[in-house]
Enzyme design. Sequence first.
Site, PDB file in Angstrom:
ATOM      1  CG  ASP A 347      -1.777   1.206   1.355  1.00 46.95           C
ATOM      2  OD1 ASP A 347      -2.667   1.365   0.500  1.00 46.95           O
ATOM      3  OD2 ASP A 347      -1.557   2.010   2.283  1.00 46.95           O
ATOM      4  CD  GLU A 394      -2.279   2.459  -3.472  1.00 45.02           C
ATOM      5  OE1 GLU A 394      -3.408   2.949  -3.634  1.00 45.02           O
ATOM      6  OE2 GLU A 394      -1.740   2.363  -2.358  1.00 45.02           O
TER       7      GLU A 394
END
Length: 640
Positions: A347, A394
């Site tokens: 993330d 990401e």
Amino acid sequence: MKRIYLVVLILSVLATACKKGKVSPESAGPVTPVTPVIPVDAIPSLPAAAKDGVVFINNGASAIVTLYAPYKKSVALIGEFNDWQPTAMKNTADGNIWWVQIDNLNPSIAYAYQFLVDDNLKVADPYCEKILDQLNDSYIDQTTYPGLKAYPTGKTTGIVSVMQANQPTYTWKSTSGFTRPAKNNLVIYELLIRDFTVEHNYSSTLQKLDYLVGLGVNAIELMPVNEFEGNLSWGYNPSFYFAPDKYYGTKTALQNFIDECHGKGLAVILDMVLNHSFGQSPLVQLYFDQPSGKPLAISPWFNTNSNIHPYNVGYDFNHESAATKVFAKNVMKFWMQEYKIDGFRFDLSKGFTQKGSSDDASFSAYDASRVAIWKDYNNYIKSIDANNFYLILEHFADAAEEKVLADEGMMLWNGLNVNMNEATMGWSANSDFSWAFFTRHGFTRSENLINFIESHDEERTMYKNLNYGNATGSYSVKDLAVALKREEMAAAFLFAVPGPKMIWQFEELGYDVSINYNGRTGNKPIHWEYFQQTERKALYDAYAKFINMKKKNSIFNATDAIYNLTAGIKYIKLTEGTNTVVVIGNFDVSSKDTNVDFGASGIWYDASTGSQMTLNSTMYTKTLAAGEYHIYSRMPLNGG
């Protein structure tokens, strides 16, 4: 008398050294540690068997417990083994590590414990594999977590860690015979345990595996499952990195889930959140300045200011710090070995930087230090498991930076939500999704770009279709049947683009509840009845067909691609050897004429209808109705 005098002398020297060599955590300014003036033979060296957290010795009858906590004046261990009375811990020569050996333990008993730091702060073990939470554990039912240990009410406060020598173990069955799917053929299903079944646990999710196998996906990406604050969360507010969150089930239940997935040919990817942590984390609490509400400057792990980039939440890890690198690598290694997972999706990987920026353009610019950090983590992961382990970022950074990372074998998210949703809604102006092609990014291999229409983070395309879709005459995207068929057309294009793909849960059923329902990260309605509805089931079947064709026909990973995705009529043309595939569709809301060079005349097979078409020339000229699409090929497609 000489022995007494020697003991007194050593204690005096130790006391003086502690005053000189330790720094108060209340000091928020830069600190230069003072080398303790302690005779070498008086320093308690760290036992060889010790490791971060707890290690059991003597067949589980003893435990060596350690805590990395530089600059502290004292650390004691409290818990059920000493009736919550402080047992002083020893400090290593460099002042960094505190440790103690606890004896006379029953290996079969789970002991609750904490660290008492500087006589005023109680924290749980950052390396523990289980915590007890007085505020949230009462909402976890016995079905999800049978026999959950009671919180030691009246004995202590705050989050409590648990250790047990002979904890329940899981016997793995399927993992040794499991082969991870090739990156280019990877089709990932992103899943939030909380909103996938009403029971929100691993056991109930297991009961839906055949649904996913029928869809044809070959990997499941679990949104964060390590302990996060509260129970009802997406999991991006992490606090304990080695403990699976009990709201979803036990450690062995998670291991069994992964094992069963492997047995059905499904890889398991974990969403890992190492950009930041939240206030419940002992790493945050150990060096936290209450008046300012920020981590202290002497924190080994965190930046004092969390707004080092525009998207940060919680408290920002400093990945330039050696302590953070050690901790992050320990987390990665633990999940790879203890749970036999197949990949990480990191993330906010773009946040692994110390270059401050207030806007996204500056934040996304090429950052050599960030590249070096990710190369280091990537090489570390490869040193543990070089067998096609998936490292997914990401990132959404500068294309040149992403190319460097892709060249190192890392995979990068590529969201198509905005442009593809404009196309499904029937608005052509901003509907070009050609950014889906890896060559547009400068990548040399399609396997490094993971395309998706939806993830957990975007508005649901069906919600926007039904609320904001275009219309002409009797044809309206706001009509459910029309919107679902346009989702099918978009999926045909998605799976025609070379490279790995990702689907967000229930996207294949046309899930149409807004991401902002009950708050962005709040619980969402679970609509398994959609699978019984004819029009929605047809979308599921179409997804299954496209996925099956992708996996069974290498042409869908061809590097020779021609496309035009700018207007209402869109097409993708793939060529491999003597075969050619053309996916063509009308994303407008009225009929449109086409004039596309297919490159060959003769018979073409239509996988979308199961029929054949004869071209008298190389040009395909036909009027396509609104929402009409076709998947043509020179040779029949397997699974088509």
